[in-house]
Structures are given as structure tokens and as C-alpha cells.
Design a protein around this motif. Structure first.
Motif, PDB file in Angstrom:
ATOM      1  N   GLN A 174      11.274  -0.924 -12.647  1.00 44.62           N
ATOM      2  CA  GLN A 174      11.640  -0.640 -11.262  1.00 44.62           C
ATOM      3  C   GLN A 174      12.951   0.132 -11.279  1.00 44.62           C
ATOM      4  O   GLN A 174      14.015  -0.465 -11.462  1.00 44.62           O
ATOM      5  CB  GLN A 174      11.826  -1.941 -10.483  1.00 44.62           C
ATOM      6  N   SER A 205       9.182  -1.038  -6.132  1.00 47.12           N
ATOM      7  CA  SER A 205       8.142  -0.165  -6.673  1.00 47.12           C
ATOM      8  C   SER A 205       8.220  -0.085  -8.193  1.00 47.12           C
ATOM      9  O   SER A 205       9.301   0.111  -8.755  1.00 47.12           O
ATOM     10  CB  SER A 205       8.271   1.244  -6.098  1.00 47.12           C
ATOM     11  N   GLN A 206       7.078  -0.223  -8.858  1.00 45.51           N
ATOM     12  CA  GLN A 206       7.019  -0.188 -10.315  1.00 45.51           C
ATOM     13  C   GLN A 206       6.481   1.152 -10.804  1.00 45.51           C
ATOM     14  O   GLN A 206       5.717   1.829 -10.121  1.00 45.51           O
ATOM     15  CB  GLN A 206       6.123  -1.301 -10.852  1.00 45.51           C
ATOM     16  N   SER A 230      17.539  -4.063  -6.039  1.00 41.51           N
ATOM     17  CA  SER A 230      16.389  -3.508  -6.763  1.00 41.51           C
ATOM     18  C   SER A 230      15.477  -2.717  -5.830  1.00 41.51           C
ATOM     19  O   SER A 230      15.596  -2.791  -4.608  1.00 41.51           O
ATOM     20  CB  SER A 230      15.583  -4.650  -7.409  1.00 41.51           C
ATOM     21  N   ASN A 231      14.560  -1.987  -6.449  1.00 40.26           N
ATOM     22  CA  ASN A 231      13.492  -1.269  -5.754  1.00 40.26           C
ATOM     23  C   ASN A 231      12.173  -1.900  -6.196  1.00 40.26           C
ATOM     24  O   ASN A 231      11.826  -1.845  -7.376  1.00 40.26           O
ATOM     25  CB  ASN A 231      13.526   0.211  -6.138  1.00 40.26           C
TER      26      ASN A 231
END
Length: 311
Positions: A209, A243-244, A240-241
């Protein structure tokens, strides 16, 4: 007001310093230096201010030279996996003895912000702030990860919750990096430039991420304002974001930017790293909603553009 920023010349620290200079133009801001000294261009970009002073990191711990601080951001805590094993003593000291000393240097109404790590969650799925930590004592990264656990434990035992905030930061990256940075994203970019190809060490199935530095700083500063206005809110925030992206797809974006060949390894060993990160910034979302994150294609494009014209 006196503000101390350790790790001010690091990837996050530079942007953090710039934001704090803007928010507190009349404060006395001290930024610590270790071995690295910012160039004239960096000073103009990140630190241009009359109220900022660079001081050696060690000087902060040489008696009561600066008095106490209203705000302390302890971000001199390492973020490059490739350097963990080279700096074991420093990593442990930064996240324990140094942190204990800094906790004593805040004023009665002051606040300490600590840069921890999302690696504390291990490979757990959907790890929000309520998730039980799953770090282990095995592997070359364990000393780093558990030093963060010690740091968080120290703060929870010696300070009231209203006096400190923990940021568990997950893979924040910046377009402006140094050529010897050992983080995976930058190593892939440097392979494309130096080798004219990208050879992955495994199949690149690991999931990550990535969080653009602009988004990371916005989240950190939003939390700073919240904590200083209402110290009874949560004092632990994942930065954090959600999306992976796989390492393979990160390498693919970079290879397409530089028009170089992408080669993959035959195995998927993960090389002592996490199989995936699943760090969810639930406390932030509860307070501010889901951020409008910078897209990974745009962010990696900025990294590649900077490297193309500087390395």
C-alpha cells in the motif's frame, strides 16, 4: 512556542518541516541533523524560513541546552529495510532511550508525536487500530519492528494519552529521494536507470500500500490539529492508503515509463518481507472521511520523472 523535529532531513521529515514552518511562522523550530546535511536547493524547497535552526541530533541529548518543547515530532526512527541490519544499535536507541528522554522534554501542555510502523501488524488482513499486533521475534526485520513496539509501550507507560500521538505509517513515498535509498520503489527506479532493465528477485506477488507524501502529510497534519484541539480523541492513527498493488505491477509502471524490459524471478520467496500489507486508517476515516488519495500511477510517475533528470 518551541518545536523539535527529529529526522527532519528524512523523506517524511522534510515535508513535515515545511508544513510546520507554514503553520507556526513565529515558532522556534529545531530540526536535527545526523550525518546528512541538506543542500542549498533542499533548503530553498523545504526549509526556507528565518525561524528554523539545524542542530546535531546528539546535541538535543547533551543536557538542558534547549529547554522544553511545546511540540516534538520524533521521526528519526528509520524507514529503510535495507539499513535495519546495519544500524541495530541506533534503531533500538532511537525507539527507546532517546524516546524516553524526549518524553521528558515536552512542556506540561506539550505534545509528542511518534513515527511508528504499520509493520507491527504483520501479515494480518484488514489491520485497523483495534487489531491485535502480530509481530514476531524471527527474521532480520524483527529488531526494527519490535523496537517500534517498545517505543509505543514506553509512551503508554510514562505519558498520559493526552500528551502523545502514535502514527503507524505505511509506505509513504516521495518523488524526491536520494540515490542510495534502499526502499523497494526507489531501488526499482534505479535499476531501470542504471541497468536499463528491471530484474525482480522473485515473482513480485507481494502486495503493498503506497502512500504519496502529500497525502501522508495531510493526514498527519489533520491529526495534529485534532489532537491539539481535543486531546481525548484516539491517540493512535494508521497513516496509510488502503489500496493495494503488487510489486510486479509497481515494477511494470516503472518499466513502461523508462521503456525498459521487466524480468521476473522464478520463485516467490518474499525475501523476509511481508506477503502483503493491509493497514486500514480507520481512526482517521472516522474523524475525517476517506482521503482523496494520489493515484499510484501519478505518484510513481513523479518519482520516475525526478530520478530521470537527477540521477
Amino acid at each position: 512556542m518551541q518545536i523539535l523535529i527529529t529526522g527532519a532531513t528524512g523523506n517524511i521529515g522534510r515535508y513535515l518541516s515545511k508544513s510546520l514552518i507554514s503553520i507556526y511562522p513565529n515558532a522556534n523550530i529545531f530540526c536535527t541533523l545526523n550525518r546528512y546535511k541538506p543542500s542549498g536547493n533542499e533548503i530553498n524547497t523545504f526549509y526556507s524560513s528565518t525561524n528554523i535552526e539545524f542542530v546535531p541530533y546528539s546535541l538535543i541529548f547533551s543536557g538542558n541546552v534547549f529547554g522544553k518543547f511545546d511540540l516534538i515530532y520524533h521521526f528519526a526512527t528509520y524507514g529503510q529495510p535495507g539499513k535495519f541490519s546495519e544500524n541495530i544499535e541506533s534503531i533500538i536507541k532511537l525507539n527507546s532511550l532517546d524516546l524516553m528522554y524526549l518524553a521528558e522534554r515536552i512542556t506540561d501542555n506539550g505534545h509528542l508525536f511518534y513515527a511508528s510502523s504499520s509493520e507491527l501488524y504483520g501479515d494480518e488482513t484488514n489491520s485497523d487500530e483495534k487489531q491485535i499486533l502480530s509481530s514476531t521475534i524471527d527474521g532480520p526485520r524483527a529488531l526494527y519492528v519490535n523496537s517500534k513496539r517498545i517505543g509505543e509501550t514506553i509512551l503508554s507507560n510514562i505519558l498520559d494519552k493526552s500528551q502523545y500521538t502514535i502514527f503507524r505509517i505505511c509506505l509513504a513515498y516521495t518523488p524526491y529521494f536520494r540515490y542510495d535509498d534502499k526502499r523497494v520503489l526507489y531501488e526499482l527506479v534505479m535499476k531501470a536507470i542504471k541497468d536499463q532493465k528491471i530484474q525482480l528477485l522473485d515473482a513480485g506477488f507481494a502486495k503493498r500500500q503506497y502512500l504519496h507524501i502529500d497525502d501522508a502529510i495531510k493526514m498527519i497534519m489533520d491529526v495534529t490539529r485534532l489532537r491539539l484541539e481535543n486531546k481525548h480523541e484516539p491517540n493512535l492513527f494508521n497513516i496509510s492508503n488502503p489500496s493495494q498493488i503488487t510489486i510486479f505491477n509497481v515494477a511494470k509502471i516503472i518499466s513502461e515509463y523508462f521503456h525498459v524490459e521487466l524480468l521476473v524471478g522464478k520463485s516467490n520467496s518474499y525475501l523476509n518481507a511481508l506477503r502483503e500489507t493491509n493497514c486500514i486508517p480507520q481512526n482517521y476515516i472516522d474523524q475525517f472521511g476517506l482521503p482523496d488519495y494520489t493515484s499510484i500511477n501519478e505518484g510513481i510517475g513523479q518519482v520516475c520523472h525526478y530520478a530521470q533528470f537527477n540521477f
